[in-house]
Design a protein around this motif. Structure first.
Motif, short mmCIF file in Angstrom:
data_model
loop_
_atom_site.label_atom_id
_atom_site.label_comp_id
_atom_site.label_asym_id
_atom_site.label_seq_id
_atom_site.Cartn_x
_atom_site.Cartn_y
_atom_site.Cartn_z
N ASN A 50 5.34 49.55 49.38
CA ASN A 50 4.59 48.32 49.66
C ASN A 50 3.75 48.57 50.91
O ASN A 50 4.25 48.52 52.03
CB ASN A 50 5.57 47.15 49.87
N ILE A 82 4.23 54.47 61.35
CA ILE A 82 3.26 55.18 60.50
C ILE A 82 2.39 56.10 61.38
O ILE A 82 2.32 55.92 62.59
CB ILE A 82 2.40 54.18 59.68
N SER A 86 -3.09 56.11 60.06
CA SER A 86 -2.76 54.95 59.21
C SER A 86 -2.75 53.68 60.06
O SER A 86 -3.20 52.62 59.61
CB SER A 86 -1.37 55.12 58.58
N ILE A 90 -4.78 49.48 60.06
CA ILE A 90 -4.16 48.15 59.94
C ILE A 90 -4.28 47.32 61.21
O ILE A 90 -3.96 46.15 61.23
CB ILE A 90 -2.68 48.24 59.50
N ASN A 109 2.26 74.07 50.78
CA ASN A 109 3.51 74.27 50.06
C ASN A 109 3.17 74.81 48.69
O ASN A 109 2.41 74.16 47.95
CB ASN A 109 4.23 72.93 49.88
N GLU A 186 -1.45 70.03 52.59
CA GLU A 186 -1.33 68.89 53.52
C GLU A 186 -2.29 69.15 54.68
O GLU A 186 -1.97 69.90 55.60
CB GLU A 186 0.10 68.80 54.07
N ALA A 189 -0.97 67.87 58.25
CA ALA A 189 0.49 68.02 58.26
C ALA A 189 1.06 67.72 59.63
O ALA A 189 2.03 66.97 59.76
CB ALA A 189 0.86 69.42 57.82
N THR A 190 0.49 68.31 60.67
CA THR A 190 1.02 68.08 62.01
C THR A 190 -0.15 67.91 62.98
O THR A 190 -1.16 68.60 62.85
CB THR A 190 1.87 69.28 62.50
N GLY A 215 7.13 57.07 65.67
CA GLY A 215 6.37 58.11 64.97
C GLY A 215 6.35 59.36 65.83
O GLY A 215 6.41 59.27 67.06
N ALA A 224 4.97 67.78 66.87
CA ALA A 224 5.06 67.06 65.59
C ALA A 224 6.22 67.60 64.76
O ALA A 224 6.06 68.54 63.98
CB ALA A 224 3.75 67.21 64.83
N ALA A 229 10.13 62.51 65.58
CA ALA A 229 10.13 61.24 64.83
C ALA A 229 11.44 60.49 65.06
O ALA A 229 11.44 59.28 65.34
CB ALA A 229 9.92 61.52 63.34
C1 LIG Z 1 4.35 70.17 54.68
C2 LIG Z 1 5.03 69.78 55.96
C3 LIG Z 1 6.08 70.56 56.45
C4 LIG Z 1 6.73 70.21 57.64
N1 LIG Z 1 7.78 70.97 58.08
C5 LIG Z 1 8.48 70.55 59.14
C6 LIG Z 1 9.65 71.25 59.55
O1 LIG Z 1 10.03 72.25 58.95
N2 LIG Z 1 10.34 70.79 60.62
C7 LIG Z 1 9.94 69.68 61.31
O2 LIG Z 1 10.62 69.27 62.26
N3 LIG Z 1 8.83 69.01 60.95
C8 LIG Z 1 8.10 69.41 59.89
N4 LIG Z 1 6.97 68.73 59.52
C9 LIG Z 1 6.55 67.59 60.36
C10 LIG Z 1 7.39 66.37 60.04
O3 LIG Z 1 7.38 66.12 58.65
C11 LIG Z 1 6.81 65.18 60.79
O4 LIG Z 1 6.82 65.46 62.18
C12 LIG Z 1 7.65 63.92 60.54
O5 LIG Z 1 7.76 63.66 59.15
C13 LIG Z 1 6.98 62.74 61.20
O6 LIG Z 1 7.77 61.62 60.89
P1 LIG Z 1 7.20 60.18 61.07
O7 LIG Z 1 8.30 59.25 60.67
O8 LIG Z 1 6.58 60.05 62.43
O9 LIG Z 1 5.96 60.05 60.04
P2 LIG Z 1 5.90 60.33 58.49
O10 LIG Z 1 7.00 61.22 58.05
O11 LIG Z 1 4.48 60.71 58.25
O12 LIG Z 1 6.20 58.90 57.87
C14 LIG Z 1 5.25 57.87 57.91
C15 LIG Z 1 5.43 57.03 56.67
O13 LIG Z 1 4.58 55.89 56.77
C16 LIG Z 1 4.04 55.63 55.49
N5 LIG Z 1 2.82 54.84 55.68
C17 LIG Z 1 1.61 55.25 56.15
N6 LIG Z 1 0.75 54.20 56.16
C18 LIG Z 1 1.44 53.12 55.72
C19 LIG Z 1 1.08 51.76 55.52
N7 LIG Z 1 -0.13 51.29 55.80
N8 LIG Z 1 2.04 50.93 55.02
C20 LIG Z 1 3.28 51.37 54.74
N9 LIG Z 1 3.67 52.66 54.92
C21 LIG Z 1 2.76 53.52 55.41
C22 LIG Z 1 3.78 57.00 54.91
O14 LIG Z 1 3.70 56.91 53.50
C23 LIG Z 1 5.04 57.75 55.38
O15 LIG Z 1 6.07 57.60 54.46
C24 LIG Z 1 6.30 69.06 58.36
C25 LIG Z 1 5.25 68.27 57.88
C26 LIG Z 1 4.62 68.63 56.68
C27 LIG Z 1 3.49 67.76 56.16
#
Ligand SMILES: Cc1cc2nc3c(=O)[nH]c(=O)nc-3n(C[C@H](O)[C@H](O)[C@H](O)COP(=O)(O)OP(=O)(O)OC[C@H]3O[C@@H](n4cnc5c(N)ncnc54)[C@H](O)[C@@H]3O)c2cc1C
Length: 244
Positions: A50, A82, A86, A90, A109, A186, A189-190, A215, A224, A229
């Motif tokens: 949502n 988020i 993103s 908003i 990946n 991605e 990604a970071t 975040g 990152a 997180a």
């Molecule tokens: C391919 C890849 C590999 C990685 N490998 C590693 C690793 O090995 N080790 C490590 O520590 N880190 C890794 N990372 C980094 C790690 O995934 C991130 O640092 C972490 O997920 C950040 O978490 P977060 O909760 O801040 O944001 P996110 O995980 O990005 O979560 C944000 C969420 O908000 C949601 N969202 C966005 N906009 C909206 C909106 N308007 N309304 C509702 N929901 C919304 C998104 O869909 C997402 O689910 C990797 C990242 C990627 C992309």
């Protein structure tokens, strides 16, 4: 500063702080399922898929949250978790005094299904190769390439040629062994934790009284990562509790 944080939080805290821990059952089963049960047990709701489209601000408060089909206003506090790009869609970031322009780094990946390659270990790290990690689950191989901006514009055939040639350097992969593949690029990604942006990463508290930020990109002192997180979520929750 970031380097200092990493050194003090991870390397100078004894062996356990820098131990690599692998979940026996995967991240979902180890972390997400118990979290979901905890929330439900404590009368919380989990609403998935949502998207939040807008935060409506009046007199320094978020008065409602507009999603695709709902207007939510029954809450005391909001924690946004988020990514920055993103959040910018908003709410006007100027209202939050956020003035960061992150640069991002890509991760690729590559999922491969390879027949007849019976590898002993569940994962491998590569040295001296553009491939970085490979995670093995039966015939499904997941290859991870970080810092992959140089591959983003390349087409699937070029990437696959690179991957297969590299794999052949390390494992006996037969020419026709790859049955199918999927490449996921991605681009963001970071975020890159350069000194000039690290100073601008915001705290959990904002100028909007009932809105807090979490975040990996907020001011956690970490790059990152999942760890950043998680830490940001903890900080935001603690700030909310102090307000209650
Ligand atoms: C391919 C890849 C590999 C990685 N490998 C590693 C690793 O090995 N080790 C490590 O520590 N880190 C890794 N990372 C980094 C790690 O995934 C991130 O640092 C972490 O997920 C950040 O978490 P977060 O909760 O801040 O944001 P996110 O995980 O990005 O979560 C944000 C969420 O908000 C949601 N969202 C966005 N906009 C909206 C909106 N308007 N309304 C509702 N929901 C919304 C998104 O869909 C997402 O689910 C990797 C990242 C990627 C992309």
């Amino acid at each position: 500063m970031l380097f200092y944080e990493i050194i003090t939080q991870i390397l100078y805290r004894g062996n356990f702080a820098s131990t690599i821990i692998l979940q026996k059952n995967g991240l979902s089963k180890s972390l997400i399922d118990p979290l979901n049960s905890f929330i439900v047990k404590n009368n919380g709701d989990i609403i998935l898929s949502n998207k939040v489209n807008r935060l409506v601000i009046e007199k320094d408060n978020v008065v409602s949250v507009l999603t695709g089909d709902e207007k939510l206003s029954d809450y005391d506090y909001l924690i946004s978790a988020i990514p920055l790009y993103s959040l910018a869609r908003i709410i006007d970031l100027n209202i939050l005094n956020i003035n960061i322009q992150f640069e991002y780094s890509s991760i690729l990946n590559i999922h491969l299904w390879i027949e007849g390659l019976n590898l002993k270990e569940k994962f491998y790290g590569f040295l001296d190769s553009p491939l970085h990690w490979i995670f093995v689950k039966d015939e499904h191989f997941n290859i991870v390439i970080s810092d992959a901006d140089y591959l983003i514009e390349k087409d699937q055939n070029e990437i696959m040629e690179l991957v297969i040639n590299e794999l052949k350097r390390f494992f006996p992969v037969a020419a026709d062994a790859v049955k199918k593949y999927k490449i996921i690029k991605e681009k963001k990604a970071t975020f890159i934790p350069a000194n000039k942006v690290n100073k601008l990463r915001p705290e959990a508290e904002t100028k909007i009284k009932n809105l807090f930020l979490a975040g990996d990109w907020t001011n956690t002192g970490l790059p990152a990562t999942i760890e950043s997180a998680v830490k940001s979520g903890r900080i935001a929750a603690e700030k909310v509790l102090k307000n209650i």
